[in-house]
Design a protein around this motif. Structure first.
Motif, PDB file in Angstrom:
ATOM      1  N   GLU A  51      60.297  22.877  83.032  1.00 23.12           N
ATOM      2  CA  GLU A  51      60.438  23.925  83.859  1.00 23.12           C
ATOM      3  C   GLU A  51      58.704  23.379  84.083  1.00 23.12           C
ATOM      4  OE1 GLU A  51      63.249  27.376  83.818  1.00 23.12           O
ATOM      5  OE2 GLU A  51      62.838  27.057  82.005  1.00 23.12           O
ATOM      6  N   GLU A  52      58.048  23.263  83.397  1.00 24.96           N
ATOM      7  CA  GLU A  52      56.707  23.458  83.500  1.00 24.96           C
ATOM      8  C   GLU A  52      56.582  22.754  83.800  1.00 24.96           C
ATOM      9  OE1 GLU A  52      54.736  24.267  79.437  1.00 24.96           O
ATOM     10  OE2 GLU A  52      52.668  24.253  80.486  1.00 24.96           O
ATOM     11  N   ALA A  53      56.469  21.622  83.904  1.00 29.29           N
ATOM     12  CA  ALA A  53      56.691  20.063  84.370  1.00 29.29           C
ATOM     13  C   ALA A  53      56.846  20.292  86.170  1.00 29.29           C
ATOM     14  CB  ALA A  53      56.788  19.156  83.700  1.00 29.29           C
ATOM     15  N   TYR A  54      58.186  20.262  86.550  1.00 30.66           N
ATOM     16  CA  TYR A  54      58.970  20.185  87.265  1.00 30.66           C
ATOM     17  C   TYR A  54      57.601  21.285  88.387  1.00 30.66           C
ATOM     18  CZ  TYR A  54      63.266  19.454  85.487  1.00 30.66           C
ATOM     19  OH  TYR A  54      64.422  19.361  85.259  1.00 30.66           O
TER      20      TYR A  54
ATOM     21  N   MET B 202      53.989  19.637  88.631  1.00 30.42           N
ATOM     22  CA  MET B 202      54.132  18.653  89.290  1.00 30.42           C
ATOM     23  C   MET B 202      54.068  18.665  91.228  1.00 30.42           C
ATOM     24  SD  MET B 202      52.298  16.418  87.436  1.00 30.42           S
ATOM     25  CE  MET B 202      52.658  14.610  87.959  1.00 30.42           C
ATOM     26  N   GLY B 203      55.241  19.663  91.535  1.00 34.19           N
ATOM     27  CA  GLY B 203      55.484  20.347  92.608  1.00 34.19           C
ATOM     28  C   GLY B 203      56.988  19.746  93.303  1.00 34.19           C
ATOM     29  N   PHE B 204      57.418  19.058  91.465  1.00 36.47           N
ATOM     30  CA  PHE B 204      58.680  17.605  92.105  1.00 36.47           C
ATOM     31  C   PHE B 204      60.311  18.044  91.729  1.00 36.47           C
ATOM     32  CE2 PHE B 204      55.848  13.940  90.326  1.00 36.47           C
ATOM     33  CZ  PHE B 204      55.419  14.149  91.558  1.00 36.47           C
TER      34      PHE B 204
ATOM     35  N   THR C  17      57.323   8.201  95.957  1.00 33.86           N
ATOM     36  CA  THR C  17      56.547   9.461  95.839  1.00 33.86           C
ATOM     37  C   THR C  17      54.883   8.912  95.940  1.00 33.86           C
ATOM     38  OG1 THR C  17      57.505  10.070  93.813  1.00 33.86           O
ATOM     39  CG2 THR C  17      54.820  10.495  94.486  1.00 33.86           C
ATOM     40  N   PRO C  18      54.440   9.550  97.105  1.00 33.48           N
ATOM     41  CA  PRO C  18      53.115   8.892  97.736  1.00 33.48           C
ATOM     42  C   PRO C  18      52.324   9.256  96.158  1.00 33.48           C
ATOM     43  CG  PRO C  18      54.587  10.795  99.112  1.00 33.48           C
ATOM     44  CD  PRO C  18      54.831  10.952  98.538  1.00 33.48           C
ATOM     45  N   ILE C  19      50.795   8.436  96.715  1.00 34.04           N
ATOM     46  CA  ILE C  19      50.229   8.074  95.806  1.00 34.04           C
ATOM     47  C   ILE C  19      48.680   8.464  96.356  1.00 34.04           C
ATOM     48  CG2 ILE C  19      49.000   6.313  94.458  1.00 34.04           C
ATOM     49  CD1 ILE C  19      51.756   8.079  92.867  1.00 34.04           C
ATOM     50  N   ASP C  20      47.825   9.282  96.088  1.00 37.00           N
ATOM     51  CA  ASP C  20      46.772   8.630  96.867  1.00 37.00           C
ATOM     52  C   ASP C  20      45.467   8.184  95.604  1.00 37.00           C
ATOM     53  OD1 ASP C  20      47.252  11.250  97.728  1.00 37.00           O
ATOM     54  OD2 ASP C  20      46.691  12.757  96.337  1.00 37.00           O
ATOM     55  N   VAL C  21      45.596   8.321  94.898  1.00 34.04           N
ATOM     56  CA  VAL C  21      44.335   7.704  94.001  1.00 34.04           C
ATOM     57  C   VAL C  21      44.939   6.364  92.676  1.00 34.04           C
ATOM     58  CG1 VAL C  21      42.703   7.564  92.352  1.00 34.04           C
ATOM     59  CG2 VAL C  21      42.977   9.330  93.470  1.00 34.04           C
ATOM     60  N   CYS C  22      44.869   5.225  92.446  1.00 32.96           N
ATOM     61  CA  CYS C  22      45.287   4.006  91.919  1.00 32.96           C
ATOM     62  C   CYS C  22      44.119   4.112  90.623  1.00 32.96           C
ATOM     63  CB  CYS C  22      46.157   2.769  92.467  1.00 32.96           C
ATOM     64  SG  CYS C  22      47.113   3.035  93.106  1.00 32.96           S
TER      65      CYS C  22
END
Lengths: 207, 469
Positions: free
Chosen positions: B320-323, B326-328, B337-342
């Motif tokens: 629950e803390e993770a959802y 992470m906003g998932f 899932t869109p990525i900003d940094v690799c």
């Protein structure tokens, strides 16, 4: 700022204090002390930065900021507390904030040994007992008296049988929990071992 | 209690004495130090007027705080400069070998020691860093320690420790194409959880492990600690010896013959007794991606983020803390899932074979316009070899920034950090809250090939669709 709170010395048989409850599983050492605070050559100033990011996120509502928890010294946690990085900065920061003992459902291995090394006994209790304390502690001050000799803790109206690794318990009771001097007592045995290890012979070019 | 495993044998060989209460005094064959966890240990030695007992058994490098853009001294960051300066002074004062920036051998401590041939089978290895378990890939017993224990090793070359139990993790069959060691270890941690390894050493074995290269085995052992196991190892074999051969610090000539003879005798017996055995089928492992805030919160690329009710009750609280963090949403697909940094690098996946795999994916492709991508070689040696092979050019042409060696954004102690709630696709080892430098930053752990694929598509994607084209 240098904290007044440093590692205890000698025998530890009893810890009395107010509890502070921190609810959550798998609280890692990055959360206890974020990596940017590891840029230091002494541990002295870490106390103020304990849980820095979690505290900022909760904007004053984190247990470590709450007025009622001021002066607390016994930390109550859930399972796998202190997982992740081996940074001793984590228990050092807790100690410098004022924590003298931790009671939890379970602890990560390296965090546990780091706590023991600096004189913070870590005890385990079953999930339900932890819940009881955390529930109680939610509303009011909860004081515990920990007796290391008999491995128990009592409050005004609750009693618990605590568990701690026997080697740690013995070390605290004997006052010999500062490992370096204990280890160095066996200097001859150490040198014998150095001389008999097979790989040190064929790595003689490195010696 | 385990018997006749490699762990038992190495433990017994290094046992100096039994201490009161049941812990053992263990001799440490190789001690590795770096700038973050050693200064206070040297300080404690000074306070106690103690010397370093066997200075030749400690080796130093600098990795956590080094900048990866401009490494000229003094560093721009005063605190970082103070830390490297302190390490330099301590190494000079105590006559400890130090592989500094520019030596050709600097890098992440767990990349450097194996590539120098310092890491060898049968040793006990300790370092003030939890990823010391990496060295177990060579059939050594290696574990992370805290600063007080760093002090103990410096002063006595020993530590006090309770013997660990041994769990064998037997991996049947082979990994399929596009599935890597990182996927396998994420899969193992997902199956066993982040605390199952507490009190255990993990022995990784079976056909899937034997088939792995030494660098892949390092990836597996590296992440033992993410499953709670302080120590993970693989029984040494001819691949192990071949890797060590002719490395800078490896035994030479007659000593090599002696070494290899002893190393060949080192393995768990056929009839070893383990405290626990787990079996899994490596051929069923998919490219794996973490979706949460612990390394066990992962799914195969074609799976959905689990629903709360599908998880074990003990895992629901942290889920629950993770959802929320992470906003998932539960049930959401991880793919796309869109990525900003690799980020490609770290002691888990910053070795030459990792760079080769990622470069293979990136060849003739471009990084998505929405993505900031950078690669941090694990060591100066890795960087040199990559340049020799032209990998740096492939990365740069694709749109990656090519950086200098260090730990970098694995833990963000230098200026490489996420900003705000950016999401990174990262080849590192921890997706903890705030781990990559922003208190709200989000990390998706995956293999270097999957990071490269995410960089091109700007979103989490299946590398198999790329390499099987």
């Amino acid at each position: 700022m240098k904290s007044e709170l440093t590692a205890p010395i000698g025998e530890i048989s009893q810890i009395k204090g107010k509890c502070i409850s921190l609810i959550g599983d798998d609280i890692d050492t990055d959360r206890i002390i974020p990596a940017r605070f590891l840029k230091c050559v002494t541990f002295d100033a870490l106390g103020n930065s304990v849980f820095e990011d979690d505290r900022k996120t909760l904007n004053g509502k984190h247990p470590f900021d709450s007025e009622v928890n001021k002066g607390a010294s016994i930390l109550i946690v859930n399972s796998n507390f202190g997982c992740g990085s081996s940074r001793e900065h984590a228990p050092q920061a807790l100690m410098r904030w004022g924590i003298k003992a931790i009671i939890g459902e379970s602890f990560a291995e390296i965090f546990y040994s780091n706590c023991i090394a600096i004189g913070i006994p870590c005890f385990t209790l079953p999930k339900e007992s932890i819940k009881d304390i955390q529930k109680y502690n939610d509303n009011e001050n909860f004081f515990l008296e920990i007796d290391l000799k008999n491995c128990c803790a009592k409050s005004k109206d609750l009693n618990f049988n605590l568990e701690i690794r026997e080697s740690s318990r013995k070390m605290f009771l004997s006052g010999e929990w500062d490992a370096t001097s204990t280890l160095l007592k066996n200097e001859t045995l150490i040198e014998n071992k150095f001389n008999e290890l097979p790989y040190l012979k064929f790595n003689s070019h490195l010696l | 209690m385990s018997q006749n495993t490699l762990f038992d044998k190495i433990w017994d060989l290094h046992k100096v004495s039994s201490l009161p209460g049941g812990s053992d005094q263990i001799f440490i064959g190789l001690h590795l130090i770096h700038e973050v966890t050693s200064p206070q240990a040297f300080g404690a030695l000074k306070d106690k007027s103690l010397k370093v007992k066997f200075p030749n058994r400690t080796v130093a490098t600098v990795d956590h705080i080094v900048p990866t853009d401009n490494q000229s001294r003094p560093f721009k960051d005063n605190l970082a400069e103070q830390m490297i300066d302190t390490l330099e002074r301590n190494c000079i004062e105590h006559k400890i070998r130090f592989f500094n920036i520019g030596s050709g051998n600097q890098g992440i401590v767990h990349v450097v020691a194996p590539e120098l041939g310092l890491t060898q089978p049968g040793m006990t290895i300790a370092c003030g860093d939890s990823h010391t378990s990496t060295h177990g890939a060579f059939g050594s017993i290696a574990f992370g320690i805290g600063t007080s224990q760093v002090r103990d090793v410096l002063a006595s070359q020993t530590i006090a420790m309770n013997k660990l139990k041994v769990r064998q993790i037997w991996c049947e069959n082979n990994l399929s194409n596009g599935v890597y060691a990182k996927d396998l270890v994420l899969h193992i941690i997902n199956r066993l959880g982040v605390k199952a390894g507490v009190g255990f050493a993990y022995e990784f074995a079976g056909p899937a492990i034997s088939a792995l290269s030494m660098e892949e085995r390092m990836t597996i052992c590296n992440m033992s600690i993410e499953g709670g196991a302080r120590c993970g190892y693989v029984n040494p074999d001819e691949k192990t010896f071949e890797y060590i051969k002719e490395k800078l610090c490896a035994p030479q000539n007659k000593n090599w013959e002696k070494a290899i003879k002893w190393w060949r005798s080192l393995k768990s017996n056929e009839n070893s007794i383990y405290d626990d055995v787990i079996t899994l089928d490596a051929s069923k492992v998919e490219p794996t991606v973490t979706w949460g805030i612990t390394p066990s919160q992962s799914v195969g690329i074609n799976q959905e983020i689990p629903l709360l009710e599908d998880l074990h009750p003990n895992d629901q609280f942290i889920a629950e803390e993770a959802y929320e963090y992470m906003g998932f949403k539960p049930g959401q697909s991880i793919k796309d899932t869109p990525i900003d940094v690799c980020f490609i690098g770290s002691c888990t996946n910053g070795r030459i074979s990792d760079l080769r795999v990622a470069a293979e994916v990136l060849k003739n492709n471009k990084v998505s316009i929405n993505v900031k991508a950078f690669v941090v070689p694990g060591s100066e040696k890795v960087a040199k070899e990559a340049k020799k092979e032209g990998l740096d050019k492939i990365f740069i042409d694709a749109g990656f920034q090519w950086r200098e060696p260090g730990c970098s954004m694995c833990l963000a102690m230098n200026s490489d950090k996420l900003i705000g709630n950016q999401i990174s696709a990262s080849s590192s080892n921890r997706n903890f809250k705030g781990r990559q430098g922003s208190p709200s930053g989000r990390t998706l752990l995956m293999s270097p090939a999957m990071v490269a694929t995410a960089a091109i598509n700007g979103k989490v994607s299946d590398v198999r669709e790329f390499i099987n084209k």
